[in-house]
Design a protein around this motif. Structure first.
Motif, PDB file in Angstrom:
ATOM      1  N   LEU A  14       0.833  -1.216   0.000  1.00 55.10           N
ATOM      2  CA  LEU A  14       0.000   0.000   0.000  1.00 55.10           C
ATOM      3  C   LEU A  14       0.863   1.261   0.000  1.00 55.10           C
ATOM      4  O   LEU A  14       0.450   2.307  -0.498  1.00 55.10           O
ATOM      5  CB  LEU A  14      -0.889   0.037   1.254  1.00 55.10           C
ATOM      6  CG  LEU A  14      -1.993  -1.003   1.362  1.00 55.10           C
ATOM      7  CD1 LEU A  14      -2.666  -0.900   2.727  1.00 55.10           C
ATOM      8  CD2 LEU A  14      -3.031  -0.822   0.255  1.00 55.10           C
ATOM      9  N   ALA A  15       2.060   1.132   0.605  1.00 55.91           N
ATOM     10  CA  ALA A  15       2.933   2.296   0.711  1.00 55.91           C
ATOM     11  C   ALA A  15       3.967   2.334  -0.417  1.00 55.91           C
ATOM     12  O   ALA A  15       4.738   3.282  -0.513  1.00 55.91           O
ATOM     13  CB  ALA A  15       3.636   2.279   2.069  1.00 55.91           C
ATOM     14  N   ALA A  16       3.994   1.276  -1.244  1.00 59.32           N
ATOM     15  CA  ALA A  16       5.006   1.215  -2.314  1.00 59.32           C
ATOM     16  C   ALA A  16       4.505   1.953  -3.557  1.00 59.32           C
ATOM     17  O   ALA A  16       3.308   2.108  -3.766  1.00 59.32           O
ATOM     18  CB  ALA A  16       5.297  -0.247  -2.645  1.00 59.32           C
ATOM     19  N   GLU A  17       5.438   2.349  -4.381  1.00 62.64           N
ATOM     20  CA  GLU A  17       5.058   2.954  -5.662  1.00 62.64           C
ATOM     21  C   GLU A  17       4.750   1.842  -6.645  1.00 62.64           C
ATOM     22  O   GLU A  17       5.501   0.872  -6.740  1.00 62.64           O
ATOM     23  CB  GLU A  17       6.229   3.757  -6.227  1.00 62.64           C
ATOM     24  CG  GLU A  17       6.460   5.044  -5.494  1.00 62.64           C
ATOM     25  CD  GLU A  17       7.727   5.745  -5.979  1.00 62.64           C
ATOM     26  OE1 GLU A  17       8.330   5.307  -6.980  1.00 62.64           O
ATOM     27  OE2 GLU A  17       8.101   6.721  -5.321  1.00 62.64           O
ATOM     28  N   GLY A  18       3.668   1.976  -7.382  1.00 65.99           N
ATOM     29  CA  GLY A  18       3.360   0.996  -8.424  1.00 65.99           C
ATOM     30  C   GLY A  18       2.636  -0.223  -7.892  1.00 65.99           C
ATOM     31  O   GLY A  18       2.036  -0.198  -6.817  1.00 65.99           O
ATOM     32  N   GLU A  19       2.750  -1.302  -8.663  1.00 66.99           N
ATOM     33  CA  GLU A  19       1.878  -2.466  -8.437  1.00 66.99           C
ATOM     34  C   GLU A  19       2.593  -3.597  -7.685  1.00 66.99           C
ATOM     35  O   GLU A  19       3.701  -3.986  -8.042  1.00 66.99           O
ATOM     36  CB  GLU A  19       1.427  -2.966  -9.810  1.00 66.99           C
ATOM     37  CG  GLU A  19       0.367  -4.015  -9.723  1.00 66.99           C
ATOM     38  CD  GLU A  19      -0.152  -4.387 -11.110  1.00 66.99           C
ATOM     39  OE1 GLU A  19      -0.566  -3.482 -11.854  1.00 66.99           O
ATOM     40  OE2 GLU A  19      -0.131  -5.582 -11.422  1.00 66.99           O
ATOM     41  N   THR A  20       1.916  -4.120  -6.682  1.00 68.30           N
ATOM     42  CA  THR A  20       2.411  -5.286  -5.936  1.00 68.30           C
ATOM     43  C   THR A  20       1.372  -6.376  -6.056  1.00 68.30           C
ATOM     44  O   THR A  20       0.176  -6.107  -5.897  1.00 68.30           O
ATOM     45  CB  THR A  20       2.609  -4.918  -4.444  1.00 68.30           C
ATOM     46  OG1 THR A  20       3.627  -3.922  -4.358  1.00 68.30           O
ATOM     47  CG2 THR A  20       3.036  -6.124  -3.608  1.00 68.30           C
ATOM     48  N   THR A  21       1.808  -7.584  -6.338  1.00 70.86           N
ATOM     49  CA  THR A  21       0.846  -8.691  -6.269  1.00 70.86           C
ATOM     50  C   THR A  21       1.334  -9.652  -5.200  1.00 70.86           C
ATOM     51  O   THR A  21       2.504 -10.021  -5.155  1.00 70.86           O
ATOM     52  CB  THR A  21       0.705  -9.471  -7.599  1.00 70.86           C
ATOM     53  OG1 THR A  21       1.998  -9.744  -8.085  1.00 70.86           O
ATOM     54  CG2 THR A  21      -0.114  -8.736  -8.617  1.00 70.86           C
ATOM     55  N   VAL A  22       0.410 -10.030  -4.323  1.00 68.16           N
ATOM     56  CA  VAL A  22       0.742 -10.959  -3.239  1.00 68.16           C
ATOM     57  C   VAL A  22       0.081 -12.290  -3.582  1.00 68.16           C
ATOM     58  O   VAL A  22      -1.152 -12.361  -3.705  1.00 68.16           O
ATOM     59  CB  VAL A  22       0.218 -10.443  -1.876  1.00 68.16           C
ATOM     60  CG1 VAL A  22       0.626 -11.393  -0.756  1.00 68.16           C
ATOM     61  CG2 VAL A  22       0.729  -9.034  -1.590  1.00 68.16           C
ATOM     62  N   SER A  23       0.888 -13.326  -3.757  1.00 63.74           N
ATOM     63  CA  SER A  23       0.309 -14.636  -4.056  1.00 63.74           C
ATOM     64  C   SER A  23       0.189 -15.462  -2.777  1.00 63.74           C
ATOM     65  O   SER A  23       0.710 -15.083  -1.730  1.00 63.74           O
ATOM     66  CB  SER A  23       1.125 -15.369  -5.114  1.00 63.74           C
ATOM     67  OG  SER A  23       2.455 -15.448  -4.715  1.00 63.74           O
ATOM     68  N   ARG A  24      -0.485 -16.584  -2.881  1.00 63.99           N
ATOM     69  CA  ARG A  24      -0.777 -17.469  -1.733  1.00 63.99           C
ATOM     70  C   ARG A  24      -1.599 -16.748  -0.658  1.00 63.99           C
ATOM     71  O   ARG A  24      -1.276 -16.828   0.536  1.00 63.99           O
ATOM     72  CB  ARG A  24       0.504 -18.011  -1.109  1.00 63.99           C
ATOM     73  CG  ARG A  24       1.323 -18.830  -2.074  1.00 63.99           C
ATOM     74  CD  ARG A  24       2.312 -19.665  -1.312  1.00 63.99           C
ATOM     75  NE  ARG A  24       3.128 -20.440  -2.225  1.00 63.99           N
ATOM     76  CZ  ARG A  24       4.236 -21.071  -1.878  1.00 63.99           C
ATOM     77  NH1 ARG A  24       4.658 -21.017  -0.635  1.00 63.99           N
ATOM     78  NH2 ARG A  24       4.906 -21.769  -2.750  1.00 63.99           N
ATOM     79  N   VAL A  25      -2.637 -16.052  -1.090  1.00 62.62           N
ATOM     80  CA  VAL A  25      -3.390 -15.241  -0.123  1.00 62.62           C
ATOM     81  C   VAL A  25      -4.289 -16.068   0.789  1.00 62.62           C
ATOM     82  O   VAL A  25      -4.923 -15.515   1.674  1.00 62.62           O
ATOM     83  CB  VAL A  25      -4.228 -14.140  -0.796  1.00 62.62           C
ATOM     84  CG1 VAL A  25      -3.341 -13.148  -1.490  1.00 62.62           C
ATOM     85  CG2 VAL A  25      -5.247 -14.715  -1.725  1.00 62.62           C
TER      86      VAL A  25
END
Ligand code: UD1
Length: 430
Positions: free
Chosen positions: A393-404
């Motif tokens: 949420l605090a990073a620039e750009g897109e993060t995808t978290v797998s194994r949710v």
């Protein structure tokens, strides 16, 4: 397998309702095995771990009814559930179920107390250390039980006439083993004294519920708990306390992204040590009539050192999230883990977002960076995975978290709660 996609950079603003505590709901649900009457629990969170435990309890003979009604009109979704266990139909807790969630091992206490025997698989759960069961074995042995390990199972047998009150001093604080001792000793003959008991709010919540069922427990919340055994327990109605880990997680998220969020339905006193650390890091936290208000300043995060400890110390279940916050601090901080020996698996994933963390034994040294950049990351356990979400949420750009699926075990409607506060978070189902 589901993933969560986050586009970072937005402040969080709005209201987040805090759910009932997973770690209180699980032992409370298990306590329903102690009585043939109905135990009604309000504010039970809708989580994968709760659903799994409902199945496990069903196997033992617990009849479950959910009244379906939402307790809140908004996104709370916590439910009132009625549990009735007229008779225990099976005293075995099989490997297929217990291996999925460590807390299901705790059925050993009520099964042994009510039926005089239990056969329970050795547990599984989060991969955060070896997590043995020696304290359960020693504690129940102090109540007169015979405990034998056989083919991956523990066979526990009470003496003829039932468990007998005794004194047990924990060599190490264990939340789960304290829960089990409270449940088992409530139906033992005579008085039990537990020294060096866990003081977590969830232990107090369980003791309050057991007392409402007719148990005689005093001292919960202190290191010495006394339980006068009673012949039988009755039904009760009890409200699960708010989730302090969810509360702390969102407070840290706001401290990290900046913004102004009210955490509704929670209580500062449940996690004052952790919230004081968030305050020292620069967020403003005030107690409001409905819960807490957290105002974060995003880029002005101060470095703060923390050491995890049993309650009332800084909780291990907020360690990963706090480390996430510290990755953006203006300076160097240290996070030391003393409860679990393998609880730094989030470090390499946070590094993928640009965090600078070095490990030395049980201490992580975090050199704050001015910005994180989005990246694909992998959830490794329940609390680690949410630290990746708040860092995203605090990073620039897109993060995808797998194994949710790890997140679904412990965070009710995470995407919805964050989205309503302005975050860009969505679940992607492949
Ligand atoms: C509970 C919480 C978990 C939290 C943990 C510590 C639930 C469902 N889970 O887990 O979220 O991280 O407390 O606050 O409430 N130990 C032994 N022998 C035993 C039992 C425990 O050595 O027989 C050790 C564990 O390996 C660990 C420490 O004691 O190092 C604390 O564990 P414990 O408090 O028992 O954790 P849980 O009750 O499993």
């Amino acid at each position: 397998m589901d993933r969560i996609r986050i586009v970072g950079g937005n402040e969080l603003n709005g209201v987040i309702p805090i759910s009932g505590a997973k770690n209180a709901a699980l032992p409370l649900m298990i306590a329903s095995l102690l009585t043939s009457d109905t135990l009604t629990l309000e504010n039970v969170p809708h989580l994968a771990d709760v659903e799994l435990l409902l199945r496990i309890l069903g196997n033992h003979g617990v009849d479950v009814s959910v009244n379906g009604r939402r307790e809140r009109q908004d996104e709370g979704y916590s439910r009132t559930i009625h549990f009735t266990c007229r008779t225990i139909v099976d005293t075995t807790a099989p490997y297929e179920l217990v291996s999925k969630m460590r807390a299901s091992f705790w059925v050993i206490g009520p099964l042994l107390a009510r039926e005089g025997r239990a056969r329970v698989s050795l547990p599984g759960g989060c991969a955060i250390g070896t997590r043995p069961v020696d304290l359960f074995i020693e504690g129940l042995t102090a109540l007169g039980a015979t405990m034998e390990i056989d083919g991956g199972y523990i066979n526990a047998t009470a003496p003829k006439g039932g468990l007998i009150g005794g004194t047990y001093t924990f060599p190490k604080v264990s939340v789960g083993a304290t829960h089990v001792m409270l449940m088992a000793a409530s139906l033992a003959r005579g008085t039990t004294v537990i020294n060096n008991a866990a003081r977590e709010p969830e232990v107090v919540d369980l003791a309050n519920c057991l007392n409402a069922m007719g148990a005689k427990i005093s001292g919960a919340g202190t290191s010495t708990i006394t339980i006068e055994g009673v012949h039988s327990l009755s039904g009760a109605r009890h409200r699960v306390l708010p989730d302090r880990i969810e509360t702390g997680t969102y407070a840290m998220a706001v401290a990290m992204t900046g913004g102004d969020v009210t955490l509704e339905g929670t209580d500062f006193a449940l996690l004052d040590t952790a919230l004081e650390a968030v305050r020292r890091a620069g967020a403003e936290i005030t107690v409001t009539p409905s819960g807490l208000r957290v105002v974060g300043h995003g880029n002005a995060i101060r470095p703060v050192d923390v050491v995890t400890e049993p309650y009332p110390g800084f909780p291990t279940d907020l360690q990963a999230q706090f480390m996430g916050l510290m990755t953006r601090a203006n300076g160097v901080s240290h996070v030391t883990e003393t409860i679990f020996e393998n609880r730094f698996m989030h470090v390499q994933e946070l590094a993928r977002l640009g965090a600078r963390i070095t490990l030395s034994g049980q201490t992580a040294r975090i050199e704050g960076v001015s910005r994180l950049r989005g990246a694909p990351v992998m959830a490794t356990d329940l609390r680690a995975s949410v630290s990746l979400v708040i860092a995203g949420l605090a990073a620039e750009g897109e993060t995808t978290v797998s194994r949710v699926y790890h997140l679904d075990r412990g965070f009710e409607r995470l995407e919805e709660k964050l989205t309503r506060c302005g975050a860009v978070v969505e679940r992607i189902t492949d």
